[in-house]
Design a protein around this motif. Structure first.
Motif, mmCIF file in Angstrom:
data_model
loop_
_atom_site.group_PDB
_atom_site.id
_atom_site.type_symbol
_atom_site.label_atom_id
_atom_site.label_comp_id
_atom_site.label_asym_id
_atom_site.label_seq_id
_atom_site.Cartn_x
_atom_site.Cartn_y
_atom_site.Cartn_z
ATOM 1 N N ARG A 47 11.859 -17.998 -10.022
ATOM 2 C CA ARG A 47 13.237 -18.447 -10.159
ATOM 3 C C ARG A 47 14.110 -17.590 -9.244
ATOM 4 N NH1 ARG A 47 13.695 -17.813 -16.549
ATOM 5 N NH2 ARG A 47 12.525 -15.932 -15.965
ATOM 6 N N SER A 48 15.289 -18.086 -8.911
ATOM 7 C CA SER A 48 16.173 -17.283 -8.070
ATOM 8 C C SER A 48 16.507 -15.980 -8.801
ATOM 9 C CB SER A 48 17.454 -18.058 -7.747
ATOM 10 O OG SER A 48 18.161 -18.372 -8.925
ATOM 11 N N GLY A 49 16.502 -14.903 -8.082
ATOM 12 C CA GLY A 49 16.747 -13.596 -8.676
ATOM 13 C C GLY A 49 15.831 -12.556 -8.082
ATOM 14 N N ILE A 50 15.471 -11.566 -8.873
ATOM 15 C CA ILE A 50 14.737 -10.401 -8.391
ATOM 16 C C ILE A 50 13.584 -10.097 -9.328
ATOM 17 C CG2 ILE A 50 14.928 -7.934 -7.856
ATOM 18 C CD1 ILE A 50 17.964 -8.445 -7.497
ATOM 19 N N VAL A 51 12.459 -9.738 -8.766
ATOM 20 C CA VAL A 51 11.321 -9.253 -9.539
ATOM 21 C C VAL A 51 10.725 -8.072 -8.786
ATOM 22 C CG1 VAL A 51 9.670 -10.820 -8.428
ATOM 23 C CG2 VAL A 51 9.191 -9.941 -10.715
ATOM 24 N N GLY A 52 10.185 -7.110 -9.515
ATOM 25 C CA GLY A 52 9.642 -5.953 -8.832
ATOM 26 C C GLY A 52 8.740 -5.121 -9.717
ATOM 27 N N ILE A 53 8.113 -4.146 -9.096
ATOM 28 C CA ILE A 53 7.280 -3.165 -9.786
ATOM 29 C C ILE A 53 7.809 -1.778 -9.441
ATOM 30 C CG2 ILE A 53 4.985 -2.104 -9.922
ATOM 31 C CD1 ILE A 53 3.765 -4.811 -9.418
ATOM 32 N N GLY A 54 7.995 -0.955 -10.480
ATOM 33 C CA GLY A 54 8.421 0.422 -10.293
ATOM 34 C C GLY A 54 7.360 1.373 -10.838
ATOM 35 N N TRP A 55 7.403 2.622 -10.388
ATOM 36 C CA TRP A 55 6.431 3.603 -10.861
ATOM 37 C C TRP A 55 7.065 4.987 -10.874
ATOM 38 C CZ3 TRP A 55 5.877 0.447 -6.636
ATOM 39 C CH2 TRP A 55 6.054 1.029 -5.370
ATOM 40 N N ASP A 56 6.527 5.858 -11.735
ATOM 41 C CA ASP A 56 7.030 7.224 -11.872
ATOM 42 C C ASP A 56 5.973 8.208 -11.416
ATOM 43 O OD1 ASP A 56 9.442 6.348 -13.103
ATOM 44 O OD2 ASP A 56 8.376 6.138 -15.015
ATOM 45 N N GLY A 68 5.094 3.388 6.851
ATOM 46 C CA GLY A 68 4.738 4.793 6.711
ATOM 47 C C GLY A 68 5.698 5.767 7.343
ATOM 48 N N THR A 69 6.944 5.355 7.581
ATOM 49 C CA THR A 69 7.889 6.205 8.312
ATOM 50 C C THR A 69 8.920 6.875 7.422
ATOM 51 O OG1 THR A 69 9.408 4.371 8.759
ATOM 52 C CG2 THR A 69 7.636 4.734 10.350
ATOM 53 N N ALA A 70 8.895 6.619 6.107
ATOM 54 C CA ALA A 70 9.911 7.185 5.213
ATOM 55 C C ALA A 70 9.267 8.150 4.216
ATOM 56 C CB ALA A 70 10.651 6.065 4.485
ATOM 57 N N GLY A 71 10.069 8.609 3.260
ATOM 58 C CA GLY A 71 9.577 9.532 2.250
ATOM 59 C C GLY A 71 8.949 8.814 1.073
ATOM 60 N N ALA A 72 8.958 9.487 -0.087
ATOM 61 C CA ALA A 72 8.308 8.949 -1.286
ATOM 62 C C ALA A 72 8.975 7.659 -1.737
ATOM 63 C CB ALA A 72 8.345 9.983 -2.407
ATOM 64 N N SER A 73 8.141 6.700 -2.118
ATOM 65 C CA SER A 73 8.608 5.406 -2.605
ATOM 66 C C SER A 73 8.421 5.353 -4.114
ATOM 67 C CB SER A 73 7.809 4.288 -1.930
ATOM 68 O OG SER A 73 8.272 3.016 -2.336
ATOM 69 N N SER A 74 9.314 4.659 -4.823
ATOM 70 C CA SER A 74 9.214 4.587 -6.279
ATOM 71 C C SER A 74 9.257 3.169 -6.818
ATOM 72 C CB SER A 74 10.342 5.406 -6.931
ATOM 73 O OG SER A 74 11.604 4.874 -6.569
ATOM 74 N N GLU A 75 9.391 2.172 -5.950
ATOM 75 C CA GLU A 75 9.385 0.794 -6.418
ATOM 76 C C GLU A 75 9.286 -0.162 -5.238
ATOM 77 O OE1 GLU A 75 13.035 0.336 -8.558
ATOM 78 O OE2 GLU A 75 14.210 -0.034 -6.759
ATOM 79 N N TYR A 76 8.888 -1.391 -5.556
ATOM 80 C CA TYR A 76 8.923 -2.449 -4.558
ATOM 81 C C TYR A 76 9.599 -3.651 -5.195
ATOM 82 C CZ TYR A 76 7.785 -5.617 -0.819
ATOM 83 O OH TYR A 76 7.904 -6.506 0.212
ATOM 84 N N VAL A 77 10.583 -4.197 -4.494
ATOM 85 C CA VAL A 77 11.435 -5.245 -5.035
ATOM 86 C C VAL A 77 11.389 -6.468 -4.134
ATOM 87 C CG1 VAL A 77 13.794 -5.812 -5.743
ATOM 88 C CG2 VAL A 77 12.953 -3.479 -5.976
ATOM 89 N N ARG A 80 0.831 -1.199 0.000
ATOM 90 C CA ARG A 80 0.000 0.000 0.000
ATOM 91 C C ARG A 80 0.870 1.256 0.000
ATOM 92 N NH1 ARG A 80 -2.237 0.602 4.644
ATOM 93 N NH2 ARG A 80 -1.147 -1.091 5.701
ATOM 94 N N ILE A 81 0.602 2.152 -0.965
ATOM 95 C CA ILE A 81 1.299 3.429 -1.062
ATOM 96 C C ILE A 81 0.332 4.530 -0.628
ATOM 97 C CG2 ILE A 81 2.544 5.013 -2.570
ATOM 98 C CD1 ILE A 81 3.929 2.303 -2.142
ATOM 99 N N GLY A 82 0.767 5.369 0.306
ATOM 100 C CA GLY A 82 -0.126 6.340 0.926
ATOM 101 C C GLY A 82 -0.226 7.663 0.190
ATOM 102 N N ALA A 83 -0.969 8.584 0.794
ATOM 103 C CA ALA A 83 -1.240 9.886 0.191
ATOM 104 C C ALA A 83 0.017 10.741 0.058
ATOM 105 C CB ALA A 83 -2.292 10.630 1.019
ATOM 106 N N ARG A 84 1.031 10.473 0.878
ATOM 107 C CA ARG A 84 2.305 11.203 0.768
ATOM 108 C C ARG A 84 3.301 10.452 -0.112
ATOM 109 N NH1 ARG A 84 5.236 11.083 4.659
ATOM 110 N NH2 ARG A 84 4.203 9.567 6.022
ATOM 111 N N ARG A 85 2.784 9.455 -0.862
ATOM 112 C CA ARG A 85 3.599 8.622 -1.753
ATOM 113 C C ARG A 85 4.512 7.690 -0.982
ATOM 114 N NH1 ARG A 85 5.419 12.969 -6.503
ATOM 115 N NH2 ARG A 85 3.288 13.542 -7.147
ATOM 116 N N GLU A 86 4.255 7.518 0.304
ATOM 117 C CA GLU A 86 5.095 6.694 1.156
ATOM 118 C C GLU A 86 4.636 5.235 1.160
ATOM 119 O OE1 GLU A 86 1.773 7.775 4.030
ATOM 120 O OE2 GLU A 86 2.586 8.399 2.103
ATOM 121 N N LEU A 87 5.539 4.341 1.512
ATOM 122 C CA LEU A 87 5.184 2.939 1.711
ATOM 123 C C LEU A 87 4.438 2.824 3.039
ATOM 124 C CD1 LEU A 87 5.397 -0.119 1.041
ATOM 125 C CD2 LEU A 87 7.580 -0.105 2.266
ATOM 126 N N LEU A 88 3.130 2.720 2.962
ATOM 127 C CA LEU A 88 2.324 2.619 4.179
ATOM 128 C C LEU A 88 2.507 1.274 4.856
ATOM 129 C CD1 LEU A 88 -1.212 4.159 3.566
ATOM 130 C CD2 LEU A 88 0.510 4.870 5.231
#
Length: 315
Positions: free
Chosen positions: A304-313, A235-244, A147-155
């Motif tokens: 599979r072993s490795g990394i997958v994620g979603i990013g946003w602008d 919800g304790t940090a600033g704007a988030s731009s991806e989740y990995v 969940r991404i909040g109104a301040r663009r933070e990771l809630l």
């Protein structure tokens, strides 16, 4: 065929060349090779200097995938000069030259990059909980909702896990959470939602790493399955731009859904993959943002072993 003496002479020559011209990671790799030390031994020697660095971090340093930058890491570099019998300031000089040429390293991934940088911290926290990386469970399915909040933070994020025990006596799962830069892990809340309860919780302020025990109140036998749900409220940090999400082993299905607040919608979203933290990102695919539900998702039928994620602008 080279003799042992010839091999040693070649390694010494490569080290001398690398110390003169760099770059830092080539010189570090040549020094470790010339001394014939496995990374586990290098880590052990560093601990005797009062410096804690994970084997994963050492590996990435000598591959050139990461550069030591934090004060603790720079202490490690100075200790490495002594451990590897190098001239004073030889590695520090190469590291400084690399910084001057390219500037500070830019973050490439929120959670997984934090995991790599904080590998020593993570190992220590897991050791405090007496938890190995392989906790005796195979993941059959994992649905994660961010969940991404109104301040663009990771809630926060909620996980619905289905696992199968591959040994007898497993009665817990250790969940790992990473906040965005500037987060306060001591203010992050762990919630046990279904078929589990919260046990011990440990965190590290500087890296934003938090680990939490989820207790099952039952002991699984090998082959038995178990379903449980849990969440982290952040919800304790600033704007988030991806989740990995990083996977050390191949496994079952993984679904990731990112939900945005109504007044904080990104202009575009995409998915991506990486074979490892050192590899370039690939598999980029634009993801449509659903209108009424304000969310995007991806599904990996079998990870599979490795990394997958979603990013946003953001605009």
């Amino acid at each position: 065929m080279r003799t042992g003496t010839q091999h040693a002479d070649l390694a010494t020559a490569e080290l001398e060349t690398a110390l003169r011209g760099g770059p830092f990671h080539v010189a570090l790799r040549a020094a470790i090779n010339a001394r014939g030390l496995p990374l586990q031994r290098v880590q052990h020697h560093l601990s005797r200097y009062g410096v804690r660095v994970g084997v994963t971090s050492l590996s990435y340093w000598q591959q050139g995938a990461r550069r030591p930058q934090r004060p603790e890491s720079l202490r490690a570099v100075r200790a490495l000069e002594e451990i590897l019998q190098l001239p004073d300031e030889s590695l520090i000089r190469l590291l400084t030259e690399a910084e001057e040429r390219s500037g500070p390293e830019r973050p490439t991934g929120r959670s997984y990059r934090s995991l790599v940088e904080a590998s020593g911290v993570l190992e220590r926290l897991l050791a405090e909980l007496e938890s190995p990386l392989d906790g005796g469970l195979h993941t059959l399915g994992h649905h994660e909702r961010v969940r991404i909040g109104a301040r663009r933070e990771l809630l926060g994020r909620e996980s619905h896990h289905i696992v199968r025990a591959h040994k007898d006596g497993v009665d817990r799962y250790v969940a790992i959470h990473h906040g965005d830069p500037g987060c306060a892990p001591e203010r992050t809340t762990v919630r046990a939602l279904e078929n589990c309860r919260t046990g011990r919780v440990r965190w590290h302020r500087d890296t934003g790493v938090l680990v939490a025990e989820l207790l099952f109140d039952t002991r699984l036998r090998a082959g038995e399955t178990f379903l449980f749900r849990y969440a982290f409220e952040d919800g304790t940090a600033g704007a988030s731009s991806e989740y990995v999400r990083g996977f050390g082993f191949a496994g079952g299905q993984y679904a990731l859904q990112v939900h945005f607040a109504e007044n904080a919608l990104p202009v575009r979203c995409h998915r991506f993959t990486q074979h490892s933290a050192a590899a370039p990102r690939s598999g980029r695919q634009e993801l449509p943002l659903s209108g009424r539900h304000r969310s995007v998702h991806l599904v990996e039928p079998r990870v599979r072993s490795g990394i997958v994620g979603i990013g946003w602008d953001w605009e």
